[in-house]
Write a protein that holds these residues in place. Structure first.
Motif: not given
Length: 318
Positions: A130-134, A138-151, A160-165
């Motif tokens: 399992a993922l540790t709490q750290d 880190a995962l939740l923080k990393a995917i909190a926003s996209p790495q760009g704003q283009d469509e 992909n965030r929907r899949a992971i969550m």
């Protein structure tokens, strides 16, 4: 003691045109149709067909069923071991050979199972990871926003965030996730239905309110019955299993995260355990057939173990 030799198999096959001397390669399409009729899952059927084809190739292009005997199976097993294939892979190949030969027996093409005296390799007991709490933070923080704003970037981030969550809140296997379509989300009942999961079993999982909010971000016009929850951008059709796996192999590393899909399943189980779900509840939610499979998650909960140790009295006199 002399070995018993099976009698000649001259009786006709249940499928016209097939005999015991038909090449294995020519039998495979008939076996594949039988697998489909047996309601095997598409990915499982493909895996079985590929495996028996590799066995036929290894024995020889013109090999027939008489060439697939105990000695050939034993040598094939030894060859896999020489190639350092895992015990799990070797066992899977032997299981496919057994399944294929049982089909051939049912068709009247052979009278024996050449795997019956084979020793299945012992599998090392896999330790859940399992993922540790750290790592989870880190995962939740990393995917909190996209790495760009283009469509395009935003669209893939949402999918992909929907899949992971979904996997984090439901413990779905990667294969189950790739098969998930919107008709499997019952919004009024707030539950997700897994149809034809591992072993052909179906189950339902309550939808957490945070996950429900993510689903409701998708416009209603896109939440159409047969459309995949996490499908292709062009047509909404389901991703292939390999493409889905690339979310973890290719996309997440761009966000600085290296994890496997199955770690999310382990994390789901360990978080349930930590938040006081009992083993039977976890077993049902994960779709485990046997409780002892679920019990491996008892080893995951370091926090509970630490809390238990802290409850010991102070042995050192103050």
């Amino acid at each position: 003691m002399s070995r018993m030799v099976p009698p000649e198999r001259n009786h006709p096959s249940h499928t016209p045109g097939l005999t015991s001397s038909t090449r294995i390669t020519d039998l495979i399409p008939h076996y594949s149709r039988w697998l489909r009729g047996d309601d095997r899952r598409p990915r499982g059927r493909d895996k079985y067909v590929r495996t028996i084809q590799s066995v036929a190739n290894w024995i020889g292009e013109d090999a027939d069923l008489s060439d697939l005997d105990e000695r050939a199976v034993r040598r094939y097993r030894e060859d896999m071991a020489d190639r350092a294939l895992s015990a799990s892979t070797i066992g899977n190949h032997l299981s496919v050979i057994r399944d294929f030969c049982k089909w051939a027996m049912g068709e009247g093409l052979r009278d024996d199972d050449p795997t019956w005296r084979q020793q299945w390799p012992s599998k090392a007991e896999a330790e859940p990871r399992a993922l540790t709490q750290d790592e989870l933070d880190a995962l939740l923080k990393a995917i909190a926003s996209p790495q760009g704003q283009d469509e395009e970037t935003v669209w893939y981030w949402r999918r992909n965030r929907r899949a992971i969550m979904t996997m984090l809140y439901t413990g779905l296997r990667l294969s189950e996730m790739s098969d998930l379509v919107w008709k499997d989300i019952q919004f009024q009942e707030r539950r997700l239905v897994v149809r034809n999961g591992k072993g052909g079993k179906s189950r339902s999982i309550p939808i957490h309110s945070a996950l429900l909010a993510i689903y409701l971000e998708v416009p209603a016009v896109d939440r159409i019955g047969g459309k995949a929850i996490c499908g292709k951008r062009e047509d909404g059709l389901p991703l292939t299993y390999k493409s889905f796996a690339n979310i973890f192999k290719v996309w997440l590393p761009r966000y600085g995260i290296t994890i496997t899909a199955h770690q999310l399943r382990h994390t789901f189980a360990s978080q349930l355990l930590y938040h006081n779900a009992n083993l039977h509840e976890i077993q049902v939610l994960l779709g485990h057939k046997r409780l002892d499979t679920t019990q491996i998650y008892l080893r995951l909960d370091e926090r509970r173990k630490r809390e238990a140790v802290e409850r010991l009295p102070a042995y050192v006199a103050e």
